[in-house]
Design a protein around this motif. Structure first.
Motif, PDB file in Angstrom:
ATOM      1  N   UNK A 169       0.807  -1.253  -0.059  1.00 17.56           N
ATOM      2  CA  UNK A 169       0.045   0.077  -0.001  1.00 17.56           C
ATOM      3  C   UNK A 169       0.879   1.159  -0.046  1.00 17.56           C
ATOM      4  N   UNK A 170       0.590   2.412  -0.587  1.00 21.67           N
ATOM      5  CA  UNK A 170       1.104   3.664  -0.453  1.00 21.67           C
ATOM      6  C   UNK A 170       0.716   4.265   0.598  1.00 21.67           C
ATOM      7  N   UNK A 171       1.703   4.729   1.508  1.00 20.97           N
ATOM      8  CA  UNK A 171       1.515   5.530   2.914  1.00 20.97           C
ATOM      9  C   UNK A 171       2.354   6.693   2.696  1.00 20.97           C
ATOM     10  N   UNK A 172       2.094   8.081   3.341  1.00 15.46           N
ATOM     11  CA  UNK A 172       2.802   8.953   3.595  1.00 15.46           C
ATOM     12  C   UNK A 172       3.490   8.887   5.217  1.00 15.46           C
ATOM     13  N   UNK A 173       4.530   8.713   5.219  1.00 18.51           N
ATOM     14  CA  UNK A 173       5.197   7.992   6.533  1.00 18.51           C
ATOM     15  C   UNK A 173       6.197   9.298   6.693  1.00 18.51           C
ATOM     16  N   UNK A 174       5.853  10.519   7.285  1.00 19.61           N
ATOM     17  CA  UNK A 174       6.852  11.761   7.594  1.00 19.61           C
ATOM     18  C   UNK A 174       7.345  11.830   8.733  1.00 19.61           C
TER      19      UNK A 174
END
Length: 230
Positions: A169-174
């Motif tokens: 899955x695509x995630x924004x891990x910031x």
């Protein structure tokens, strides 16, 4: 995918005995939300609806939004007539554009699945002035990979319960600094960041719990370029 898998397996989860933000038996619980009685509240990415139902029982007026028809079906079957709880199957950003402003918006682990450059502006406008945003976000994955220093999605692995199947899955891990910069850009002021680490020494997974509030004025467009954290 997740909701359809759980629906097909007829998974029945118990009611919440302790509120967590992504890792059981770790970090703060429901106290992070403060007193919710009488508040107009939005659960963003509500899934089965257990958290939302819990808040409704405490006297909040809760709207629980999830984009998954399967998750919505599970939630409406479980909570067909719960006072103070409204279950909505909709895109989060579309709902926020049409809804009246909320006193409190929270999300248990769901926000990193959505592009923050698109989500945060509608979140800010979806809050009353002074309204609060509380959400948990992945910080370090099970392989020990920490957050990105740029606002871009990356592939992460979602394992469906009861299986050994891994799904990308695509995630924004910031980084926390990036989350703060993004929120400031869109009229949200960061109040606190709390580390939530796994209590198991061989588990690298950690989350961050972010608490922010809407400023009196929300900009119509970004005010400045984002910085990066090394």
């Amino acid at each position: 995918m997740y909701g359809a898998h759980q629906l097909a397996r007829n998974v029945q989860l118990p009611e919440l005995d302790r509120w967590d933000w992504g890792i059981p038996d770790a970090g703060p619980g429901i106290e992070a939300l403060g007193d919710v009685s009488g508040l107009r509240v939005l659960d963003l990415g509500s899934g089965l609806g257990r958290h939302a139902a819990h808040l409704a029982a405490l006297g909040a007026d809760v709207t629980a939004v999830d984009a998954s028809p399967a998750q919505h079906q599970r939630a409406t079957t479980r909570y067909p007539n719960t006072p103070g709880l409204r279950l909505v199957c909709a895109d989060a950003m579309a709902h926020l554009r049409d809804a009246d402003p909320y006193d409190l918006i929270y999300s248990v682990g769901s926000m990193p699945y959505l592009d923050p450059d698109r989500l945060l502006p509608v979140l800010a406008n979806g809050l009353k002035p002074g309204g609060r945003l509380v959400f948990s976000a992945l910080h370090t994955n099970s392989h020990g990979t920490g957050p990105s220093a740029q606002v871009a999605p990356r592939p992460e692995i979602l394992r469906l319960p009861g299986t050994t199947d891994d799904h990308p899955v695509d995630m924004w891990v910031l980084t926390p600094q990036l989350w703060e910069d993004l929120m400031l850009q869109h009229g949200l002021t960061m109040d606190s960041v709390t580390a939530i680490d796994s209590p198991k020494p061989d588990n690298h997974v950690s989350y961050r719990l972010y608490a922010a509030h809407r400023s009196d004025r929300v900009p119509s467009r970004p005010r400045r370029e984002l910085g990066e954290e090394a």
